[in-house]
Design a protein around this motif. Structure first.
Motif, PDB file in Angstrom:
ATOM      1  N   VAL A  30       0.918  -1.309  -0.067  1.00  0.00           N
ATOM      2  CA  VAL A  30      -0.014  -0.145  -0.013  1.00  0.00           C
ATOM      3  C   VAL A  30       0.810   1.391   0.184  1.00  0.00           C
ATOM      4  O   VAL A  30       1.747   1.356   0.670  1.00  0.00           O
ATOM      5  N   VAL A  31       0.375   2.365  -1.067  1.00  0.00           N
ATOM      6  CA  VAL A  31       1.486   3.669  -1.000  1.00  0.00           C
ATOM      7  C   VAL A  31       0.490   4.526  -1.172  1.00  0.00           C
ATOM      8  O   VAL A  31      -0.408   4.571  -1.924  1.00  0.00           O
ATOM      9  N   MET A  32       0.558   5.496  -0.165  1.00  0.00           N
ATOM     10  CA  MET A  32      -0.497   6.737   0.039  1.00  0.00           C
ATOM     11  C   MET A  32       0.390   7.893  -0.285  1.00  0.00           C
ATOM     12  O   MET A  32       1.143   8.410   0.568  1.00  0.00           O
ATOM     13  N   GLY A  33       0.217   8.423  -1.517  1.00  0.00           N
ATOM     14  CA  GLY A  33       1.072   9.439  -2.185  1.00  0.00           C
ATOM     15  C   GLY A  33       0.343  10.850  -1.446  1.00  0.00           C
ATOM     16  O   GLY A  33      -0.749  11.056  -0.667  1.00  0.00           O
ATOM     17  N   GLN A  34       1.404  11.872  -1.545  1.00  0.00           N
ATOM     18  CA  GLN A  34       0.828  13.131  -1.034  1.00  0.00           C
ATOM     19  C   GLN A  34       1.143  14.201  -2.014  1.00  0.00           C
ATOM     20  O   GLN A  34       1.239  15.308  -1.810  1.00  0.00           O
ATOM     21  N   THR A  35       0.879  14.074  -3.343  1.00  0.00           N
ATOM     22  CA  THR A  35       1.248  14.798  -4.406  1.00  0.00           C
ATOM     23  C   THR A  35       0.318  16.184  -4.309  1.00  0.00           C
ATOM     24  O   THR A  35       0.703  17.367  -4.344  1.00  0.00           O
ATOM     25  N   GLU A  36      -1.039  15.866  -3.822  1.00  0.00           N
ATOM     26  CA  GLU A  36      -1.848  16.986  -3.906  1.00  0.00           C
ATOM     27  C   GLU A  36      -1.548  17.859  -2.873  1.00  0.00           C
ATOM     28  O   GLU A  36      -1.781  19.014  -2.691  1.00  0.00           O
ATOM     29  N   LEU A  37      -0.898  17.515  -1.606  1.00  0.00           N
ATOM     30  CA  LEU A  37      -0.687  18.121  -0.291  1.00  0.00           C
ATOM     31  C   LEU A  37       0.360  19.261  -0.786  1.00  0.00           C
ATOM     32  O   LEU A  37       0.600  20.357  -0.197  1.00  0.00           O
ATOM     33  N   HIS A  38       1.494  18.685  -1.748  1.00  0.00           N
ATOM     34  CA  HIS A  38       2.433  19.706  -1.902  1.00  0.00           C
ATOM     35  C   HIS A  38       2.401  20.543  -3.282  1.00  0.00           C
ATOM     36  O   HIS A  38       3.463  21.227  -3.481  1.00  0.00           O
ATOM     37  N   ALA A  39       1.519  20.210  -4.048  1.00  0.00           N
ATOM     38  CA  ALA A  39       1.237  20.753  -5.281  1.00  0.00           C
ATOM     39  C   ALA A  39       1.448  22.100  -5.567  1.00  0.00           C
ATOM     40  O   ALA A  39       2.299  22.939  -6.434  1.00  0.00           O
ATOM     41  N   ALA A  40       0.890  23.054  -4.442  1.00  0.00           N
ATOM     42  CA  ALA A  40       0.894  24.276  -4.599  1.00  0.00           C
ATOM     43  C   ALA A  40       2.404  24.799  -4.239  1.00  0.00           C
ATOM     44  O   ALA A  40       2.570  26.166  -4.496  1.00  0.00           O
ATOM     45  N   PHE A  41       3.131  24.052  -3.769  1.00  0.00           N
ATOM     46  CA  PHE A  41       4.470  24.583  -3.193  1.00  0.00           C
ATOM     47  C   PHE A  41       5.710  24.177  -4.168  1.00  0.00           C
ATOM     48  O   PHE A  41       6.839  24.803  -4.083  1.00  0.00           O
ATOM     49  N   GLY A  42       5.386  23.526  -5.424  1.00  0.00           N
ATOM     50  CA  GLY A  42       6.422  23.264  -6.286  1.00  0.00           C
ATOM     51  C   GLY A  42       7.460  22.113  -5.607  1.00  0.00           C
ATOM     52  O   GLY A  42       8.605  22.114  -6.234  1.00  0.00           O
ATOM     53  N   GLY A  43       7.376  21.438  -4.844  1.00  0.00           N
ATOM     54  CA  GLY A  43       7.981  20.557  -4.144  1.00  0.00           C
ATOM     55  C   GLY A  43       7.651  20.030  -2.600  1.00  0.00           C
ATOM     56  O   GLY A  43       6.650  20.472  -2.276  1.00  0.00           O
ATOM     57  N   VAL A  44       8.380  19.184  -2.111  1.00  0.00           N
ATOM     58  CA  VAL A  44       7.679  18.510  -0.817  1.00  0.00           C
ATOM     59  C   VAL A  44       8.060  19.453   0.368  1.00  0.00           C
ATOM     60  O   VAL A  44       9.411  19.900   0.600  1.00  0.00           O
ATOM     61  N   VAL A  45       7.247  19.717   1.164  1.00  0.00           N
ATOM     62  CA  VAL A  45       7.362  20.602   2.282  1.00  0.00           C
ATOM     63  C   VAL A  45       7.401  19.497   3.589  1.00  0.00           C
ATOM     64  O   VAL A  45       6.562  18.898   3.712  1.00  0.00           O
ATOM     65  N   PRO A  46       8.417  19.611   4.012  1.00  0.00           N
ATOM     66  CA  PRO A  46       8.906  18.420   5.304  1.00  0.00           C
ATOM     67  C   PRO A  46       7.812  18.471   6.334  1.00  0.00           C
ATOM     68  O   PRO A  46       7.403  17.430   6.564  1.00  0.00           O
ATOM     69  N   LEU A 173      10.964  25.180 -13.495  1.00  0.00           N
ATOM     70  CA  LEU A 173      11.581  26.223 -14.341  1.00  0.00           C
ATOM     71  C   LEU A 173      10.718  26.492 -15.685  1.00  0.00           C
ATOM     72  O   LEU A 173      10.615  27.610 -16.352  1.00  0.00           O
ATOM     73  N   LEU A 174      10.137  25.341 -16.176  1.00  0.00           N
ATOM     74  CA  LEU A 174       9.302  25.467 -17.467  1.00  0.00           C
ATOM     75  C   LEU A 174       7.831  25.338 -17.041  1.00  0.00           C
ATOM     76  O   LEU A 174       6.932  25.209 -18.094  1.00  0.00           O
ATOM     77  N   GLY A 175       7.219  25.536 -15.943  1.00  0.00           N
ATOM     78  CA  GLY A 175       5.933  25.542 -15.544  1.00  0.00           C
ATOM     79  C   GLY A 175       5.219  24.149 -15.807  1.00  0.00           C
ATOM     80  O   GLY A 175       4.005  24.290 -16.045  1.00  0.00           O
ATOM     81  N   LEU A 176       5.838  23.152 -15.614  1.00  0.00           N
ATOM     82  CA  LEU A 176       5.282  21.650 -15.887  1.00  0.00           C
ATOM     83  C   LEU A 176       4.858  21.363 -14.452  1.00  0.00           C
ATOM     84  O   LEU A 176       5.681  21.666 -13.371  1.00  0.00           O
ATOM     85  N   PRO A 177       4.184  20.263 -13.951  1.00  0.00           N
ATOM     86  CA  PRO A 177       3.511  20.157 -13.044  1.00  0.00           C
ATOM     87  C   PRO A 177       4.431  18.982 -12.034  1.00  0.00           C
ATOM     88  O   PRO A 177       5.338  18.335 -12.784  1.00  0.00           O
ATOM     89  N   GLN A 178       4.356  18.873 -11.067  1.00  0.00           N
ATOM     90  CA  GLN A 178       5.386  17.799 -10.166  1.00  0.00           C
ATOM     91  C   GLN A 178       4.402  16.644  -9.740  1.00  0.00           C
ATOM     92  O   GLN A 178       3.240  16.611  -9.843  1.00  0.00           O
ATOM     93  N   PRO A 179       5.185  15.652  -9.719  1.00  0.00           N
ATOM     94  CA  PRO A 179       6.415  15.355  -9.778  1.00  0.00           C
ATOM     95  C   PRO A 179       7.269  15.554 -11.118  1.00  0.00           C
ATOM     96  O   PRO A 179       6.573  15.250 -12.318  1.00  0.00           O
ATOM     97  N   GLY A 180       8.237  16.052 -11.335  1.00  0.00           N
ATOM     98  CA  GLY A 180       8.874  16.519 -12.391  1.00  0.00           C
ATOM     99  C   GLY A 180       9.317  15.509 -13.615  1.00  0.00           C
ATOM    100  O   GLY A 180       9.232  15.745 -14.836  1.00  0.00           O
ATOM    101  N   GLY A 181       9.763  14.337 -12.920  1.00  0.00           N
ATOM    102  CA  GLY A 181      10.324  13.267 -13.823  1.00  0.00           C
ATOM    103  C   GLY A 181       9.223  13.021 -14.782  1.00  0.00           C
ATOM    104  O   GLY A 181       9.575  12.923 -16.041  1.00  0.00           O
TER     105      GLY A 181
END
Length: 359
Positions: A30-46, A173-181
């Motif tokens: 089971v993996v519960m992601g947090q993408t939506e929680l951090h989306a507005a900040f452009g990265g993971v907020v510890p 830098l290019l205005g693309l959504p996270q995660p960047g990969g």
């Protein structure tokens, strides 16, 4: 003797995960992601990540047990990521694992998160020791000869940004959504990777060390020149920048892998094998280049399924099982570690401080 049933916990960054394994058999993951929680900040907020782990870890455990169709009482050991990672999240997992181990009276095994990735090819493919591993993710990049669950020789690694971090910064830098990969890879599809001339850092230097911060700077300058010249970025510009950046990362990793393979093969392993793991291992262009390289050298290529390349608890449960088989367990003094190099004899790549070597 039946294989022990191990509950694994993973909370080192922004994925809250729990899994149940019996040997190499994944009973649940089971993996519960947090993408939506951090989306507005452009990265993971510890701080946000740590709070989410504290809220979700017990739910992830309940779901993993339900999917495995097992009661908690049938768990034989608890394996948990004890580092490296964001300290708040790691601490959440360690404290829950301690509580479960104490309440059940079962062994506790603290696992190095990087070892979880490095041992994943043994979980998925039963790879024999020793093998060459490229661990390439959002926070780490290193070449390792894996000789055992606690025996790693580092041949080289990044001296600055990890590739995944560089992909994330490129996306921002290019205005693309996270995660960047995934965003960069999607944008690069069918684009012109030769239009922009990106550097290939450290290819003029001997050895297997890597650098990716210069690629990010080069992309920033190219973007700014385009914006200044035409008042903004066109979609074709964005796509070609992504393609050029991705090609540079691919070429650097391929050449450094070629060098690492030469060092590994000089030891004459009985069954030569190369494995790639970590989130960036999901990139098709990079994966394809390394697979072709291994075919040229007559080395078996292994890449875990995509869901086991990114952070997950199945790899932690498996690594914990290997440690348990060697009689390695932890006690209630187990601490959360923000830094924890795999090759403890190697000189630090990124410096050292009060918290220890970064890598």
């Amino acid at each position: 003797m039946p294989e022990p049933i191990i509950l694994g916990l993973e909370s080192s960054c922004d994925d809250t995960a729990a899994a149940v394994l019996r040997g190499r058999e994944i009973l649940s993951s089971v993996v519960m992601g947090q993408t939506e929680l951090h989306a507005a900040f452009g990265g993971v907020v510890p701080e946000i990540a740590a709070r989410a782990h504290a809220e979700k870890l017990d739910l992830a455990v309940e779901q993993a047990l339900a999917e495995a169709d097992l009661p908690l009482s049938e768990i034989d050991a608890i394996a948990v990521t004890a580092g490296p990672g964001l300290i708040g999240g790691v601490l959440s997992g360690v404290m829950l694992a301690k509580g479960l181990a104490t309440g059940l009276g079962k062994p506790l095994v603290g696992v190095n998160h990087l070892a979880g990735h490095a041992l994943t090819p043994r979980l998925t493919d039963g790879l024999a020791y020793p093998y060459l591993m490229l661990l390439v993710s959002g926070g780490h990049c290193q070449f390792l000869i894996v000789r055992g669950p606690e025996d790693f020789t580092r041949l080289g690694g990044t001296i600055d940004d990890a590739p995944g971090e560089a992909f994330d910064k490129t996306a921002r830098l290019l205005g693309l959504p996270q995660p960047g990969g995934p965003s960069v890879e999607t944008a690069a599809r069918d684009a012109d990777e030769t239009r922009f001339k990106f550097p290939r850092p450290l290819l003029d230097r001997d050895g297997c060390d890597l650098s990716f911060s210069g690629l990010k700077t080069a992309l920033l300058r190219m973007r700014d020149k385009l914006v200044e010249a035409q008042g903004g970025l066109h979609e074709a510009d964005r796509a070609d920048l992504c393609a050029g950046f991705q090609a540079a990362v691919r070429d650097v990793l391929a050449e450094k892998t070629r060098r690492a393979l030469a060092l590994y093969l000089a030891e004459a392993p009985a069954v030569p094998a190369f494995a790639i793991a970590g989130g960036v291992a999901a990139n098709g262009a990079i994966r394809g280049a390394l697979e072709s390289l291994c075919a040229e050298r007559g080395v078996a290529f292994t890449a875990p399924p995509l869901q086991l390349c990114t952070d997950n608890a199945a790899m932690i449960a498996y690594a914990g099982g290997e440690l348990l088989a060697e009689g390695e367990t932890s006690d209630m003094a187990l601490s959360a570690r923000p830094r924890w190099p795999l090759d403890r004899a190697a000189a630090p790549l990124l410096g050292s401080g009060k918290k220890g070597a970064k890598a």
